[in-house]
Design an enzyme around this catalytic site. Sequence first.
Site, PDB file in Angstrom:
ATOM      1  N   GLU A  22      -1.908  -5.741   8.498  1.00  0.00           N
ATOM      2  CA  GLU A  22      -1.232  -5.104   9.628  1.00  0.00           C
ATOM      3  C   GLU A  22      -1.999  -5.327  10.924  1.00  0.00           C
ATOM      4  OE1 GLU A  22      -0.483  -0.963   9.022  1.00  0.00           O
ATOM      5  OE2 GLU A  22       0.598  -1.258   7.136  1.00  0.00           O
TER       6      GLU A  22
ATOM      7  N   ASP B  23      -0.936  -6.127  -0.087  1.00  0.00           N
ATOM      8  CA  ASP B  23      -1.430  -5.491   1.136  1.00  0.00           C
ATOM      9  C   ASP B  23      -2.939  -5.311   1.088  1.00  0.00           C
ATOM     10  OD1 ASP B  23       0.677  -5.063   2.907  1.00  0.00           O
ATOM     11  OD2 ASP B  23       1.314  -3.219   1.921  1.00  0.00           O
TER      12      ASP B  23
ATOM     13  N   GLU C  40       8.608  -4.255  11.109  1.00  0.00           N
ATOM     14  CA  GLU C  40       9.072  -2.977  10.581  1.00  0.00           C
ATOM     15  C   GLU C  40       9.564  -2.059  11.691  1.00  0.00           C
ATOM     16  OE1 GLU C  40       7.682   0.721   7.667  1.00  0.00           O
ATOM     17  OE2 GLU C  40       6.381  -1.043   7.899  1.00  0.00           O
TER      18      GLU C  40
ATOM     19  N   LYS D 201      -1.153  -9.492   2.789  1.00  0.00           N
ATOM     20  CA  LYS D 201      -0.501  -9.043   4.017  1.00  0.00           C
ATOM     21  C   LYS D 201      -1.452  -8.137   4.767  1.00  0.00           C
ATOM     22  CE  LYS D 201       3.080  -6.093   4.038  1.00  0.00           C
ATOM     23  NZ  LYS D 201       2.570  -4.961   4.890  1.00  0.00           N
TER      24      LYS D 201
ATOM     25  N   ASP E 170       0.832  -1.203   0.000  1.00  0.00           N
ATOM     26  CA  ASP E 170       0.000   0.000   0.000  1.00  0.00           C
ATOM     27  C   ASP E 170       0.866   1.253   0.000  1.00  0.00           C
ATOM     28  OD1 ASP E 170       0.914  -0.140   2.593  1.00  0.00           O
ATOM     29  OD2 ASP E 170      -1.067  -0.180   3.540  1.00  0.00           O
ATOM     30  N   SER E 171       2.182   1.057   0.059  1.00  0.00           N
ATOM     31  CA  SER E 171       3.129   2.159  -0.165  1.00  0.00           C
ATOM     32  C   SER E 171       2.980   2.747  -1.559  1.00  0.00           C
ATOM     33  CB  SER E 171       4.566   1.675   0.045  1.00  0.00           C
ATOM     34  OG  SER E 171       4.802   0.462  -0.658  1.00  0.00           O
TER      35      SER E 171
END
EC number: 2.1.2.11
Length: 271
Positions: free
Chosen positions: A122, A90, A189, A120, A51-52
């Site tokens: 979070e 993501d 991270e 992925k 999502d970066s």
Amino acid sequence: MSTHKEVKRITTHILQKMKNDGEKISMLTAYDYSMARIFDDAGMDILLVGDSAANVMAGYETTLPITLDHMIYHAASVVRGIKRSFVVVDLPFGTYQGNSKEALASTVRIMKETSAHGIKIEGGEEIIESVKRIISAGVPVMGHLGLTPQSINKFGTYSVRATEEAEAQKLLKDALLLQEAGCFALVLEKIPAMLAKQVAESLQIPVIGIGAGKYVDGQVLVMHDMLGINKDFKPRFLRRYLNLYDEIYKASQQYIHDVKAKDFPNDNEQY
């Protein structure tokens, strides 16, 4: 060079074997067909459609604005460019928090519309029901702990996480919960290297770090940072392997010069 360079397709089984054998896992973000094809040909083990993309592709300040439709577009482009890499996508902000049914529905869309290999997500204990529901549907899930960019407004800073004992213990607990829920791997991270080492040694699944030191099972970077396309981001953990910003800048200036000087195209460059 990876001993799995000639493997037809990287799978969760192969990634687990790499951890068991002590072979480090290489992981890089990708957002488009052309770059994915280069990374795949080079032998990258995992490509993360992060999502970066909100930051490096769309110019947003945070990862929060990117939508599920955007992620699907980028992920489908990446998958079309690969033959062997394992592609993880993501789940973007707002597609899984607090609602495990929505998390599964978001995942199903990604898997059906992109042909990616896993997702992925979070968070730890607070999203564990979503993790379990997705895995129960047969989709590989990679966890993500430490600095979680989708929670930036909660933390208020991108500084190193889990430096205090209480947060470190919660991270260790969350890591074990994610493994028990069935995650095939975990990203850590921007946490202290020795804490990351403790996590990697405590878990049976692969642990991949970004700003988490050298004791984990693999490393991931954002491609724009690794290739030097982004000049402004300079964290301690980043190693630039190229300086593409300056190279592209110089090439662009030369092109402008040649066009305006009527040097391009020349006689050999026309029909």
